[in-house]
Design an enzyme around this catalytic site. Structure first.
Site, PDB file in Angstrom:
ATOM      1  N   PRO A   2       2.828  -2.375  11.283  1.00 19.76           N
ATOM      2  CA  PRO A   2       1.715  -2.288  10.473  1.00 19.76           C
ATOM      3  C   PRO A   2       1.176  -0.999  10.242  1.00 19.76           C
ATOM      4  CG  PRO A   2       1.495  -3.497  12.680  1.00 19.76           C
ATOM      5  CD  PRO A   2       2.625  -3.115  12.634  1.00 19.76           C
ATOM      6  N   GLU A   3       0.804  -0.830   9.052  1.00 21.17           N
ATOM      7  CA  GLU A   3       0.051   0.509   8.629  1.00 21.17           C
ATOM      8  C   GLU A   3      -1.378  -0.202   7.801  1.00 21.17           C
ATOM      9  OE1 GLU A   3       2.555   3.339   6.447  1.00 21.17           O
ATOM     10  OE2 GLU A   3       4.118   2.750   7.583  1.00 21.17           O
ATOM     11  N   LYS A  57      -5.870   2.258  11.327  1.00 24.86           N
ATOM     12  CA  LYS A  57      -5.100   1.135  11.833  1.00 24.86           C
ATOM     13  C   LYS A  57      -5.731   0.366  12.965  1.00 24.86           C
ATOM     14  CE  LYS A  57      -1.094   3.769  11.079  1.00 24.86           C
ATOM     15  NZ  LYS A  57       0.359   4.690  11.563  1.00 24.86           N
TER      16      LYS A  57
END
Ligand SMILES: [Zn+2]
Length: 282
Positions: A2-3, A57
């Site tokens: 995930p970014e 993030k």
């Protein structure tokens, strides 16, 4: 992994799921996602969620009564919503809501991170305090990008991934943004011309906007988890044809990660600007 776009989707999902509902019970298993944090405090995260913010993030959850939670999805973390009674594989922590649903933190590889802390202290936690500008939350102009990244002596792609300079760009979206801007990932920031800072800024915004538009939905599948066609312009296309010019996409190690770029669209020495009118002859 995930970014920024994936974490932003998680934030939107959580905001929707928590809205108008109360957490009746919160529980977390003894896993390493708590690192040094006090897991026992997780069970105090009940009642209404009053604010749901994101920086880079990281997710910052504020519960009623001033209790808070810092959450990072790591490599494989994801919040999912399931009916009460459903057994979710790799569930590490759960919020039981008053609508008969349970929000799970699902994290097969346990690189995620949870840290219960008073809400007012969330932004003071070291991990959050050090974060640089978030292009979505804080905005990002070419001047600001140059100010944050221009002084780095590292390669431009490595500098873009430095969360203390720009928060939210990881290996995938840094490669995508550089491709869109036509900038070779190994260029030094000091060699970028004003037009390239402009192009790169616009490319970062476009890259995030594209990813956010693609990932709308109840339960996003991270782009790199997809088994169907590669949705990226250059990431993961090594050895194959460039999506823009057809040249063979290259890959090389950079900062401990694999970088993908097109030798034609992203020439090492930068683009040679052609004059629109030939110089006058004497
Ligand atoms: Zn190309």
């Amino acid at each position: 992994m995930p970014e920024l776009p994936e974490v932003e989707i998680a934030r939107r999902n959580l905001a929707r799921w928590f809205q108008d509902h109360r957490v009746l019970r919160a529980e977390a298993d003894a896993t390493r996602v708590f690192r040094g944090a006090r897991r026992a405090k997780f069970s105090e995260l009940t009642g209404r969620v009053e604010a749901l913010d994101r920086k880079g993030k990281y997710l910052l959850l504020t519960f009623e009564g001033g209790r808070g939670l810092l959450a990072h999805l790591g490599m494989t973390g994801k919040f999912v919503r399931r009916p009460e009674g459903h057994v979710e594989p790799y569930s590490r922590a759960r919020f039981h809501l008053d609508d008969g649903f349970v929000i799970h933190l699902r994290d097969p590889r346990l690189f995620g991170r949870m840290e219960p802390a008073p809400a007012e202290r969330l932004r003071q936690l070291e991990a959050v305090k050090l974060l640089g500008r978030d292009p979505l939350v804080d905005g990002l102009t070419a001047e600001q990008l140059k100010e944050e990244v221009g002084s780095s002596r590292q390669d431009i792609k490595v500098a873009l991934m430095d969360q203390e300079r720009i928060a939210g760009l990881g290996n995938i979206y840094a490669a995508e943004a550089l491709f869109r801007a036509g900038i070779h990932p190994a260029r030094k920031p000091s060699t970028l011309k004003p037009a390239e800072w402009e192009a790169l800024t616009q490319a970062i915004h476009e890259t995030f906007a594209t990813a956010l538009a693609e990932e709308q939905g109840e339960e996003p599948i991270y782009l790199e988890e997809r088994t169907s066609e590669n949705p990226f312009l250059v990431y993961g296309r090594a050895g194959g044809p460039c999506s823009k010019c057809g040249a063979r996409v290259e890959s090389f190690p950079q900062g401990g990660r694999t970088t993908h770029s097109c030798p034609k669209c992203q020439p090492k020495g930068g683009r040679v600007r052609k004059r629109s009118t030939p110089p006058p002859r004497r």
